[in-house]
Design a protein around this motif. Structure first.
Motif, PDB file in Angstrom:
ATOM      1  N   TRP A 109      -2.393  -1.646   2.213  1.00 31.23           N
ATOM      2  CA  TRP A 109      -1.257  -0.800   1.836  1.00 31.23           C
ATOM      3  C   TRP A 109       0.018  -1.626   1.990  1.00 31.23           C
ATOM      4  CZ3 TRP A 109       2.583   0.557   5.416  1.00 31.23           C
ATOM      5  CH2 TRP A 109       3.540   1.468   4.944  1.00 31.23           C
ATOM      6  N   ILE A 110       0.927  -1.507   1.018  1.00 34.53           N
ATOM      7  CA  ILE A 110       2.183  -2.266   1.042  1.00 34.53           C
ATOM      8  C   ILE A 110       3.371  -1.364   1.357  1.00 34.53           C
ATOM      9  CG2 ILE A 110       3.767  -3.708  -0.317  1.00 34.53           C
ATOM     10  CD1 ILE A 110       1.068  -5.038   0.348  1.00 34.53           C
ATOM     11  N   SER A 111       3.488  -0.241   0.628  1.00 34.49           N
ATOM     12  CA  SER A 111       4.640   0.642   0.845  1.00 34.49           C
ATOM     13  C   SER A 111       4.332   2.042   0.324  1.00 34.49           C
ATOM     14  CB  SER A 111       5.892   0.087   0.147  1.00 34.49           C
ATOM     15  OG  SER A 111       5.721   0.113  -1.258  1.00 34.49           O
ATOM     16  N   GLY A 112       5.215   2.958   0.670  1.00 37.79           N
ATOM     17  CA  GLY A 112       5.097   4.349   0.245  1.00 37.79           C
ATOM     18  C   GLY A 112       4.550   5.213   1.353  1.00 37.79           C
ATOM     19  N   LYS A 113       5.137   6.433   1.474  1.00 39.43           N
ATOM     20  CA  LYS A 113       4.718   7.331   2.546  1.00 39.43           C
ATOM     21  C   LYS A 113       4.525   8.758   2.092  1.00 39.43           C
ATOM     22  CE  LYS A 113       6.967   4.672   6.128  1.00 39.43           C
ATOM     23  NZ  LYS A 113       7.947   4.628   7.187  1.00 39.43           N
ATOM     24  N   ARG A 114       5.165   9.166   1.039  1.00 37.40           N
ATOM     25  CA  ARG A 114       5.121  10.579   0.683  1.00 37.40           C
ATOM     26  C   ARG A 114       4.419  10.834  -0.651  1.00 37.40           C
ATOM     27  NH1 ARG A 114       9.939   9.851   3.298  1.00 37.40           N
ATOM     28  NH2 ARG A 114      10.201  11.118   5.149  1.00 37.40           N
ATOM     29  N   ARG A 115       4.976  10.317  -1.709  1.00 35.18           N
ATOM     30  CA  ARG A 115       4.476  10.669  -3.040  1.00 35.18           C
ATOM     31  C   ARG A 115       3.810   9.503  -3.756  1.00 35.18           C
ATOM     32  NH1 ARG A 115       7.133  11.388  -8.219  1.00 35.18           N
ATOM     33  NH2 ARG A 115       5.839  12.797  -9.429  1.00 35.18           N
ATOM     34  N   VAL A 116       4.423   8.328  -3.708  1.00 27.93           N
ATOM     35  CA  VAL A 116       3.915   7.150  -4.411  1.00 27.93           C
ATOM     36  C   VAL A 116       3.634   6.045  -3.389  1.00 27.93           C
ATOM     37  CG1 VAL A 116       4.443   5.393  -6.145  1.00 27.93           C
ATOM     38  CG2 VAL A 116       5.167   7.759  -6.513  1.00 27.93           C
ATOM     39  N   PHE A 117       2.479   5.404  -3.554  1.00 28.82           N
ATOM     40  CA  PHE A 117       2.046   4.355  -2.642  1.00 28.82           C
ATOM     41  C   PHE A 117       1.786   3.084  -3.450  1.00 28.82           C
ATOM     42  CE2 PHE A 117       0.938   8.415  -0.969  1.00 28.82           C
ATOM     43  CZ  PHE A 117       1.122   8.331   0.400  1.00 28.82           C
ATOM     44  N   VAL A 118       2.035   1.945  -2.847  1.00 29.83           N
ATOM     45  CA  VAL A 118       1.725   0.654  -3.453  1.00 29.83           C
ATOM     46  C   VAL A 118       0.760  -0.065  -2.521  1.00 29.83           C
ATOM     47  CG1 VAL A 118       2.653  -1.572  -4.228  1.00 29.83           C
ATOM     48  CG2 VAL A 118       3.973   0.535  -4.593  1.00 29.83           C
ATOM     49  N   ALA A 119      -0.302  -0.606  -3.101  1.00 30.45           N
ATOM     50  CA  ALA A 119      -1.276  -1.356  -2.317  1.00 30.45           C
ATOM     51  C   ALA A 119      -1.764  -2.523  -3.154  1.00 30.45           C
ATOM     52  CB  ALA A 119      -2.446  -0.469  -1.901  1.00 30.45           C
ATOM     53  N   GLU A 120      -2.264  -3.547  -2.466  1.00 33.36           N
ATOM     54  CA  GLU A 120      -2.810  -4.702  -3.168  1.00 33.36           C
ATOM     55  C   GLU A 120      -4.210  -4.983  -2.645  1.00 33.36           C
ATOM     56  OE1 GLU A 120      -0.049  -7.869  -2.412  1.00 33.36           O
ATOM     57  OE2 GLU A 120      -0.923  -8.324  -0.462  1.00 33.36           O
ATOM     58  N   ALA A 121      -4.932  -5.775  -3.413  1.00 32.23           N
ATOM     59  CA  ALA A 121      -6.286  -6.148  -3.007  1.00 32.23           C
ATOM     60  C   ALA A 121      -6.585  -7.544  -3.529  1.00 32.23           C
ATOM     61  CB  ALA A 121      -7.297  -5.149  -3.552  1.00 32.23           C
ATOM     62  N   ARG A 122      -7.542  -8.175  -2.868  1.00 33.48           N
ATOM     63  CA  ARG A 122      -8.016  -9.485  -3.321  1.00 33.48           C
ATOM     64  C   ARG A 122      -9.530  -9.502  -3.233  1.00 33.48           C
ATOM     65  NH1 ARG A 122      -8.302 -13.115   1.658  1.00 33.48           N
ATOM     66  NH2 ARG A 122      -8.386 -14.861   0.246  1.00 33.48           N
ATOM     67  N   LEU A 123     -10.130 -10.292  -4.119  1.00 38.08           N
ATOM     68  CA  LEU A 123     -11.581 -10.476  -4.136  1.00 38.08           C
ATOM     69  C   LEU A 123     -11.909 -11.872  -3.642  1.00 38.08           C
ATOM     70  CD1 LEU A 123     -12.593  -9.099  -7.659  1.00 38.08           C
ATOM     71  CD2 LEU A 123     -13.016  -8.029  -5.450  1.00 38.08           C
ATOM     72  N   VAL A 124     -12.901 -11.962  -2.766  1.00 38.62           N
ATOM     73  CA  VAL A 124     -13.330 -13.239  -2.214  1.00 38.62           C
ATOM     74  C   VAL A 124     -14.830 -13.368  -2.425  1.00 38.62           C
ATOM     75  CG1 VAL A 124     -13.460 -14.632  -0.113  1.00 38.62           C
ATOM     76  CG2 VAL A 124     -11.494 -13.141  -0.496  1.00 38.62           C
ATOM     77  N   ASP A 125     -15.262 -14.513  -2.951  1.00 43.74           N
ATOM     78  CA  ASP A 125     -16.695 -14.710  -3.197  1.00 43.74           C
ATOM     79  C   ASP A 125     -17.402 -15.225  -1.944  1.00 43.74           C
ATOM     80  OD1 ASP A 125     -16.198 -17.474  -3.076  1.00 43.74           O
ATOM     81  OD2 ASP A 125     -16.438 -17.789  -5.225  1.00 43.74           O
ATOM     82  N   ALA A 126     -18.698 -15.457  -2.067  1.00 42.07           N
ATOM     83  CA  ALA A 126     -19.523 -15.875  -0.924  1.00 42.07           C
ATOM     84  C   ALA A 126     -19.099 -17.239  -0.365  1.00 42.07           C
ATOM     85  CB  ALA A 126     -21.001 -15.900  -1.328  1.00 42.07           C
ATOM     86  N   GLU A 127     -18.438 -18.064  -1.174  1.00 43.56           N
ATOM     87  CA  GLU A 127     -17.957 -19.367  -0.706  1.00 43.56           C
ATOM     88  C   GLU A 127     -16.597 -19.263  -0.015  1.00 43.56           C
ATOM     89  OE1 GLU A 127     -19.134 -19.224  -4.170  1.00 43.56           O
ATOM     90  OE2 GLU A 127     -21.060 -19.562  -3.187  1.00 43.56           O
ATOM     91  N   GLY A 128     -16.011 -18.075  -0.012  1.00 42.29           N
ATOM     92  CA  GLY A 128     -14.700 -17.885   0.601  1.00 42.29           C
ATOM     93  C   GLY A 128     -13.540 -18.115  -0.338  1.00 42.29           C
ATOM     94  N   ASP A 129     -13.828 -18.322  -1.630  1.00 45.92           N
ATOM     95  CA  ASP A 129     -12.769 -18.547  -2.617  1.00 45.92           C
ATOM     96  C   ASP A 129     -12.259 -17.218  -3.165  1.00 45.92           C
ATOM     97  OD1 ASP A 129     -13.128 -21.300  -2.427  1.00 45.92           O
ATOM     98  OD2 ASP A 129     -14.546 -21.354  -4.104  1.00 45.92           O
ATOM     99  N   GLU A 130     -10.945 -17.144  -3.349  1.00 50.71           N
ATOM    100  CA  GLU A 130     -10.383 -15.964  -3.997  1.00 50.71           C
ATOM    101  C   GLU A 130     -10.735 -16.026  -5.473  1.00 50.71           C
ATOM    102  OE1 GLU A 130      -6.445 -14.264  -2.949  1.00 50.71           O
ATOM    103  OE2 GLU A 130      -5.994 -14.637  -5.068  1.00 50.71           O
TER     104      GLU A 130
END
Length: 154
Positions: A109-130
């Protein structure tokens, strides 16, 4: 309220979100598991195999989108205990193809508390690479979490 009571209330919410993820019909198509790590943090572990490949023999972008969106969504939904959130926008970046194995989507979660929220995500493979990254905007819906059977089940 004693600190232990607040912590167990949050923990109950986190476990209910994990059950909600597991109960969604779409998630029966994927070998995946959601873990809520704490407020504003989620992790989805899933397995990529040939069933999700495009014609050139690597995971189709829908897999990237689904896992990034879900990880960001659940990280954001830890911040509200009464309503189901809806994705209103999501931007993603592919950085590396994945052919098979375990992939982890980490949501924050990045920001937002009431109505709108911003979040980010990342994917990492078995070798640890994004292998991918995304940012989403999520809005509170009119759907009470308590009315959703997967959220209620204990």
């Amino acid at each position: 309220m004693p600190p232990d009571a607040a912590a167990s209330g949050a923990d109950l919410h986190y476990r209910a979100l994990e059950r909600l993820y597991a109960s969604a019909p779409i998630n029966q198509l994927f070998k995946s598991r959601l873990d809520i790590l704490g407020e504003g943090r989620s992790r989805i572990t899933f397995t990529v195999d040939e069933s999700s490949f495009h014609a050139a023999g690597a995971a189709h972008g829908t897999i990237y989108f689904k896992m990034l969106d879900d990880a960001a969504f659940y990280a954001a939904n830890t911040r509200t205990t009464d309503r189901f959130l809806l994705t209103t926008s999501f931007n993603l970046h592919f950085t590396k193809p994945v052919r098979s194995g375990e992939v982890v989507a980490e949501g924050v979660w990045i920001s937002g508390k009431r109505r709108v929220f911003v979040a980010e995500a990342r994917l990492v493979d078995a070798e640890g690479d994004e292998i991918g990254r995304g940012t989403g905007t999520f809005m509170r819906s009119r759907i009470p979490l308590a009315n959703l059977p997967g959220y209620q089940a204990a």
